[in-house]
Design a protein around this motif. Structure first.
Motif, PDB file in Angstrom:
ATOM      1  N   UNK A  34       0.797  -1.225   0.000  1.00 41.10           N
ATOM      2  CA  UNK A  34       0.000   0.000   0.000  1.00 41.10           C
ATOM      3  C   UNK A  34       0.830   1.276   0.000  1.00 41.10           C
ATOM      4  N   UNK A  35       2.160   1.142  -0.016  1.00 40.25           N
ATOM      5  CA  UNK A  35       3.007   2.330   0.155  1.00 40.25           C
ATOM      6  C   UNK A  35       3.029   3.227  -1.089  1.00 40.25           C
ATOM      7  N   UNK A 100      17.872  -2.755  -0.487  1.00 42.73           N
ATOM      8  CA  UNK A 100      18.424  -2.056   0.676  1.00 42.73           C
ATOM      9  C   UNK A 100      18.440  -0.539   0.501  1.00 42.73           C
ATOM     10  N   UNK A 103      13.679   3.532  -0.367  1.00 43.64           N
ATOM     11  CA  UNK A 103      12.980   4.251   0.710  1.00 43.64           C
ATOM     12  C   UNK A 103      13.698   4.100   2.044  1.00 43.64           C
ATOM     13  N   UNK A 104      13.050   3.509   3.045  1.00 43.56           N
ATOM     14  CA  UNK A 104      13.651   3.402   4.375  1.00 43.56           C
ATOM     15  C   UNK A 104      13.170   2.104   5.028  1.00 43.56           C
ATOM     16  N   UNK A 105      13.763   1.717   6.183  1.00 42.44           N
ATOM     17  CA  UNK A 105      13.439   0.396   6.757  1.00 42.44           C
ATOM     18  C   UNK A 105      11.960   0.213   7.107  1.00 42.44           C
ATOM     19  N   UNK A 106      11.293   1.297   7.489  1.00 39.52           N
ATOM     20  CA  UNK A 106       9.887   1.168   7.865  1.00 39.52           C
ATOM     21  C   UNK A 106       9.008   0.936   6.634  1.00 39.52           C
ATOM     22  N   UNK A 107       9.265   1.667   5.581  1.00 39.21           N
ATOM     23  CA  UNK A 107       8.536   1.441   4.324  1.00 39.21           C
ATOM     24  C   UNK A 107       8.802   0.020   3.827  1.00 39.21           C
ATOM     25  N   UNK A 108      10.053  -0.426   3.946  1.00 38.25           N
ATOM     26  CA  UNK A 108      10.421  -1.757   3.435  1.00 38.25           C
ATOM     27  C   UNK A 108       9.758  -2.905   4.198  1.00 38.25           C
ATOM     28  N   UNK A 109       9.241  -2.622   5.401  1.00 43.57           N
ATOM     29  CA  UNK A 109       8.476  -3.648   6.113  1.00 43.57           C
ATOM     30  C   UNK A 109       7.173  -3.977   5.413  1.00 43.57           C
ATOM     31  N   UNK A 110       6.675  -3.047   4.618  1.00 47.62           N
ATOM     32  CA  UNK A 110       5.408  -3.220   3.931  1.00 47.62           C
ATOM     33  C   UNK A 110       5.568  -3.352   2.421  1.00 47.62           C
ATOM     34  N   UNK A 191      20.656  10.569   2.174  1.00 44.90           N
ATOM     35  CA  UNK A 191      20.948   9.153   2.398  1.00 44.90           C
ATOM     36  C   UNK A 191      19.671   8.327   2.445  1.00 44.90           C
ATOM     37  N   UNK A 192      18.694   8.778   3.237  1.00 47.06           N
ATOM     38  CA  UNK A 192      17.443   8.023   3.355  1.00 47.06           C
ATOM     39  C   UNK A 192      16.389   8.605   2.443  1.00 47.06           C
ATOM     40  N   UNK A 193      15.399   7.799   2.092  1.00 46.77           N
ATOM     41  CA  UNK A 193      14.160   8.291   1.487  1.00 46.77           C
ATOM     42  C   UNK A 193      14.166   8.676   0.023  1.00 46.77           C
TER      43      UNK A 193
ATOM     44  N   UNK B  57       7.887  -1.971  12.944  1.00 45.45           N
ATOM     45  CA  UNK B  57       7.468  -0.596  12.671  1.00 45.45           C
ATOM     46  C   UNK B  57       6.803  -0.468  11.304  1.00 45.45           C
ATOM     47  N   UNK B  59       4.203   2.531   8.917  1.00 45.47           N
ATOM     48  CA  UNK B  59       3.708   3.907   8.852  1.00 45.47           C
ATOM     49  C   UNK B  59       2.188   3.877   8.937  1.00 45.47           C
ATOM     50  N   UNK B  62      -0.018   5.170   6.074  1.00 43.38           N
ATOM     51  CA  UNK B  62      -0.158   4.363   4.857  1.00 43.38           C
ATOM     52  C   UNK B  62      -0.694   2.976   5.199  1.00 43.38           C
ATOM     53  N   UNK B 131      16.793   6.256   9.296  1.00 43.76           N
ATOM     54  CA  UNK B 131      16.849   7.036   8.054  1.00 43.76           C
ATOM     55  C   UNK B 131      15.462   7.380   7.509  1.00 43.76           C
ATOM     56  N   UNK B 132      14.436   6.689   7.995  1.00 45.12           N
ATOM     57  CA  UNK B 132      13.078   7.032   7.565  1.00 45.12           C
ATOM     58  C   UNK B 132      12.387   8.028   8.484  1.00 45.12           C
TER      59      UNK B 132
END
Lengths: 286, 159
Positions: A34-35, A100, A103-110, A191-193, B57, B59, B62, B131-132
């Motif tokens: 859904x990101x 890797x 985006x970032x680690x939180x987005x990559x969880x989804x 670096x991130x995002x 974690x 978001x 979203x 980083x996010x």
């Protein structure tokens, strides 16, 4: 801003998903992480009547590797699951490094690999890795299943070869040639995002004959494989000369635009430099 | 087409009726009154709305609320209290890692995820883990110091 209204459907099987798309295909959007989808809906760029959540389908959650068949990544597999895979890290370095960098680690969880390619952004980080690894996309509909080479999958900005009733069940990557190494370099402002200003994936193998593939993101309406790179390695000359020749073929293989993130000339310049860097890294030239 | 969902929020079971287009962020802030979770960009770039779902974690801007049915959601309010703060919360206060405070809940939840998996992170690993999460005040230095301090207090050894 609230999301527009829609109906939410959560199928439990591929069979159920096929029949939902056969009935509502053009009015439905599939959601994995859904990101991307929810951002597009929030901005009213897409207005699906049905959002079909595929995370509940067990058949789409598999990540498997086999000496004969290679790597298979199901549509619901997240980027963090890809990063956690030792096989991908060792044998499909471009995919591991692209995941890797996304985006970032939180987005990559989804976020998922299949979602990244179905969103079909010219800046999709994982697409160049799939291009250098000769991936195939397994598309399924009520009419059956077909394999689409990744080179034929992207049809334009945010457009793919999928029909309205079709969905991607999995992506397959054949085992790379013996001794092959691959990697992805991403040029970004922070670096991130950030999205890639330019992204370059390279794959190099040599067991008697050079196999060299380079693909790029953010430099054309779709991610592109630059076929001339292979030719640069087929003639004579030193390795350094081959790398220079390869980099010289980059401007002819891409057509970048100027946008809010940087201008076209800069992208062309960086694309050639990153191509040299990724090839030097893969060839052990530091 | 409303649907009843049942989920755990900060250790307590809750039942709520939600519409498909309701975001988890709005349900947490408006229906549950837990305003520690912040609405920043709304597009998945700033990390201010970070919450934990089943200890990972995500978001909440979203995430459709309807998708947390049967899941366990933890917000910043769920990891410590004023009287008994989490070591990360305490360390952020002590090192001055909080200025306007808007990014802090997300920063702390991303840092908690890191320390739960890796009690002795290097500075580079700390930077990658957050980083996010964007901070527009402190410039990250104090935040990184706070995470290092918490890692020591939580039993990790600094490398």
């Amino acid at each position: 801003m609230p999301l527009p209204e829609f109906d939410y459907i959560r199928p439990k099987s591929v069979e159920e998903l096929v029949s939902i798309l056969a009935k509502h295909g053009s009015e439905a959007k599939l959601m994995a992480g859904g990101t991307d989808l929810l951002v597009l809906m929030r901005d009213r760029l897409v207005r699906p009547r049905y959002v079909v959540d595929i995370k509940g389908i067990g058949e789409l959650q598999g990540l498997s590797w086999d000496e004969g068949r290679g790597l298979t990544i199901g549509a619901a597999v997240t980027l963090n699951e890809i990063i956690a895979s030792e096989v991908i890290r060792e044998r499909f370095g471009a995919l591991w490094s692209a995941a890797s960098e996304l985006a970032d680690p939180t987005v990559r969880n989804r976020a998922t690999l299949v979602g990244n390619i179905c969103n079909a952004s010219p800046a999709a980080d994982t697409a160049p890795a799939l291009l250098v690894h000769n991936a195939e996309v397994e598309a399924v509909s009520a009419k059956g299943s077909r394999k689409i080479p990744i080179e034929d999958f992207f049809k334009g900005v945010k457009r793919t070869a999928l029909g309205p009733d079709e969905f991607v069940k999995a992506v397959h990557l054949p085992n790379p040639p013996d001794g092959a190494k691959s990697w992805y370099l991403k040029w970004k402002r922070t670096w991130g995002e950030d999205l890639a200003l330019v992204g370059v994936a390279g794959l190099v193998a040599n067991s008697g004959k050079w196999i060299v593939r380079v693909a790029l993101s953010s430099v054309a309406p779709t991610p592109v494989l630059v076929a001339e790179i292979q030719n640069a390695f087929e003639g004579g000359g030193t390795l350094e000369e081959k790398i220079e020749k390869a980099a010289a073929s980059i401007p002819g293989g891409i057509c970048p635009i100027t946008d809010v993130r940087c201008n076209a000339e800069y992208r062309t310049h960086v694309a050639a430099i990153l191509t040299k860097r990724v090839l030097r890294k893969l060839l052990g030239l530091g | 087409m409303k649907k009843e969902i049942e989920f755990t929020i900060n250790g307590k079971s809750r039942k709520l009726t939600v519409k498909p287009n309701e975001l988890l962020l709005n349900v947490i802030r408006e229906d549950l009154g837990l305003t520690g979770t912040k609405y920043g960009c709304g597009t998945g770039e700033c990390g201010a709305c970070t919450v934990l779902i089943d200890e990972e974690p995500v978001l909440s801007c979203l995430t459709l609320a309807i998708t947390v049915d049967k899941k366990k959601v933890t917000t910043i309010e769920g990891i410590g209290t004023d009287e008994n703060p989490h070591p990360l919360q305490q360390a952020f206060v002590e090192t001055g890692a909080v200025q306007c405070g808007f990014c802090t809940p997300g920063m702390i939840l991303s840092a908690k995820t890191l320390l739960d998996k890796n009690p002795n992170p290097t500075e580079d690993e700390i930077k990658r883990a957050i980083e996010g999460n964007l901070c527009r005040c402190t410039g990250y230095i104090k935040i990184i110091e706070a995470i290092k301090l918490a890692s020591v207090r939580m039993g990790g050894r600094r490398k």
